[in-house]
Design a protein around this motif. Structure first.
Motif, mmCIF file in Angstrom:
data_model
loop_
_atom_site.group_PDB
_atom_site.id
_atom_site.type_symbol
_atom_site.label_atom_id
_atom_site.label_comp_id
_atom_site.label_asym_id
_atom_site.label_seq_id
_atom_site.Cartn_x
_atom_site.Cartn_y
_atom_site.Cartn_z
ATOM 1 N N UNK A 1 -2.089 -10.462 -3.531
ATOM 2 C CA UNK A 1 -4.135 -9.618 -3.193
ATOM 3 C C UNK A 1 -3.162 -8.710 -1.765
ATOM 4 N N UNK A 2 -3.913 -7.647 -1.647
ATOM 5 C CA UNK A 2 -3.841 -7.039 -0.775
ATOM 6 C C UNK A 2 -5.093 -6.568 -0.591
ATOM 7 N N UNK A 3 -5.302 -5.948 0.509
ATOM 8 C CA UNK A 3 -6.839 -5.450 1.188
ATOM 9 C C UNK A 3 -6.338 -3.918 1.967
ATOM 10 N N UNK A 4 -7.097 -2.592 2.259
ATOM 11 C CA UNK A 4 -6.946 -1.590 2.301
ATOM 12 C C UNK A 4 -5.668 -1.015 1.882
ATOM 13 N N UNK A 5 -5.025 -1.405 0.508
ATOM 14 C CA UNK A 5 -3.867 -0.570 0.620
ATOM 15 C C UNK A 5 -4.333 0.788 -0.688
ATOM 16 N N UNK A 6 -5.219 1.090 -0.766
ATOM 17 C CA UNK A 6 -5.701 2.466 -1.241
ATOM 18 C C UNK A 6 -5.098 4.079 -0.524
ATOM 19 N N UNK A 7 -5.417 4.252 0.413
ATOM 20 C CA UNK A 7 -4.975 5.529 1.198
ATOM 21 C C UNK A 7 -3.568 4.885 1.072
ATOM 22 N N UNK A 8 -2.678 4.714 0.983
ATOM 23 C CA UNK A 8 -1.309 5.261 1.042
ATOM 24 C C UNK A 8 -1.263 5.085 -0.634
ATOM 25 N N UNK A 9 -1.628 3.935 -1.139
ATOM 26 C CA UNK A 9 -1.430 4.659 -2.888
ATOM 27 C C UNK A 9 -1.828 5.702 -3.307
ATOM 28 N N UNK A 10 -3.149 6.392 -2.441
ATOM 29 C CA UNK A 10 -3.328 7.579 -3.039
ATOM 30 C C UNK A 10 -2.141 8.636 -2.739
ATOM 31 N N UNK A 11 -1.659 8.745 -1.153
ATOM 32 C CA UNK A 11 -0.995 9.042 -0.974
ATOM 33 C C UNK A 11 0.387 9.256 -1.808
ATOM 34 N N UNK A 12 1.058 8.091 -1.877
ATOM 35 C CA UNK A 12 2.025 8.085 -3.223
ATOM 36 C C UNK A 12 2.100 8.749 -4.696
ATOM 37 N N UNK A 13 0.402 8.792 -4.595
ATOM 38 C CA UNK A 13 0.313 9.558 -5.991
ATOM 39 C C UNK A 13 -0.228 11.333 -5.656
ATOM 40 N N UNK A 14 -0.481 11.876 -4.479
ATOM 41 C CA UNK A 14 -0.862 12.573 -3.959
ATOM 42 C C UNK A 14 0.714 13.065 -3.109
ATOM 43 N N UNK A 15 1.919 14.023 -4.156
ATOM 44 C CA UNK A 15 3.183 14.589 -4.534
ATOM 45 C C UNK A 15 3.151 15.500 -3.531
ATOM 46 N N UNK A 16 1.902 16.147 -3.691
ATOM 47 C CA UNK A 16 2.123 17.119 -2.901
ATOM 48 C C UNK A 16 1.654 17.523 -1.666
ATOM 49 N N UNK A 17 1.153 15.841 -0.514
ATOM 50 C CA UNK A 17 1.014 16.195 0.493
ATOM 51 C C UNK A 17 2.372 16.091 1.699
ATOM 52 N N UNK A 18 2.990 16.326 1.794
ATOM 53 C CA UNK A 18 4.450 16.871 3.032
ATOM 54 C C UNK A 18 4.102 16.012 4.178
ATOM 55 N N UNK A 19 3.861 14.390 4.272
ATOM 56 C CA UNK A 19 4.020 13.355 5.172
ATOM 57 C C UNK A 19 4.575 12.809 5.388
ATOM 58 N N UNK A 20 6.329 12.499 5.571
ATOM 59 C CA UNK A 20 6.938 11.241 5.929
ATOM 60 C C UNK A 20 5.991 9.462 5.668
ATOM 61 N N UNK A 21 6.383 9.098 5.676
ATOM 62 C CA UNK A 21 5.345 7.551 5.710
ATOM 63 C C UNK A 21 6.236 5.772 5.679
ATOM 64 N N UNK A 22 5.632 4.978 5.708
ATOM 65 C CA UNK A 22 6.876 3.867 5.854
ATOM 66 C C UNK A 22 5.475 2.685 6.479
#
Length: 195
Positions: free
Chosen positions: A91-112
């Motif tokens: 069960x996760x909470x607050x996961x949507x922003x990073x999942x959106x980043x994963x889908x939006x491959x045109x956003x050029x920012x490194x992450x962890x």
């Protein structure tokens, strides 16, 4: 003496959008912006509450916000974002922003990720009183570790995920809370090598 290039990584707290768990605990429409608005000066010269530029109380579920933040971060010399990650036996909470980043491959920012591995409570850090546990943090064994690794693996494979010597970087908030931490990390390392 060899000079090592420093990389600035900004922690990314994903509390700036509505989730059912916060609505249940704090009331409909709660986000971290509620706490920002309620802040008060605690001493002379303490500039509170801080109002976002142009009253931009953004919603992190809006991909345009993430694009804007990535552009702003790069302009400021920030190498990447370290997203707080919350996992409770799948069960996760607050996961949507990073999942959106994963889908939006045109956003050029490194992450962890920074795994905030503690129970989800109804008390803010530093607040007194009883800490009502909303979602208990548990760690399980190999089956649970595998499920958690499977979630991480699609992010680890993303070319934007921050790696050192081709090893994905993962921060863990409270190592001592994990009963079999060494076994779990060894398992995850072996799975990452397999991948």
């Amino acid at each position: 003496m060899e000079c090592v290039e420093m990389k600035v990584i900004s922690f990314y707290l994903p509390q700036y959008h509505e989730i059912p768990e916060n609505n249940d605990a704090w009331g409909k429409g709660f986000t971290e912006w509620n706490n920002v608005r309620k802040s008060v000066p605690l001493f002379w010269g303490h500039n509170q509450p801080r109002i976002p530029f142009h009253d931009n109380y953004y919603n992190l579920l809006d991909n345009e916000v993430l694009k804007w933040q990535a552009k702003l971060a790069k302009k400021a010399g920030i190498y990447g974002f370290c997203f707080y990650h919350y996992w409770f036996e799948g069960r996760m909470v607050l996961e949507k922003p990073v999942e959106n980043l994963l889908k939006e491959t045109n956003i050029s920012i490194k992450f962890c990720f920074a795994w905030a591995n503690e129970s989800w409570t109804k008390t803010w850090h530093g607040a007194g009183g009883n800490r009502e546990i909303l979602i208990a943090q548990t760690y399980g064994r190999v089956e649970e570790w595998e499920k958690h690794y499977q979630y991480f693996s699609c992010f680890f494979r993303d070319k934007r995920y921050i790696k050192e010597n081709n090893c994905p970087m993962l921060l863990v908030y409270r190592l001592r809370n994990i009963p079999r931490f060494n076994d779990m990390i060894r398992y995850w390392n072996n799975r990452a090598k397999q991948d």
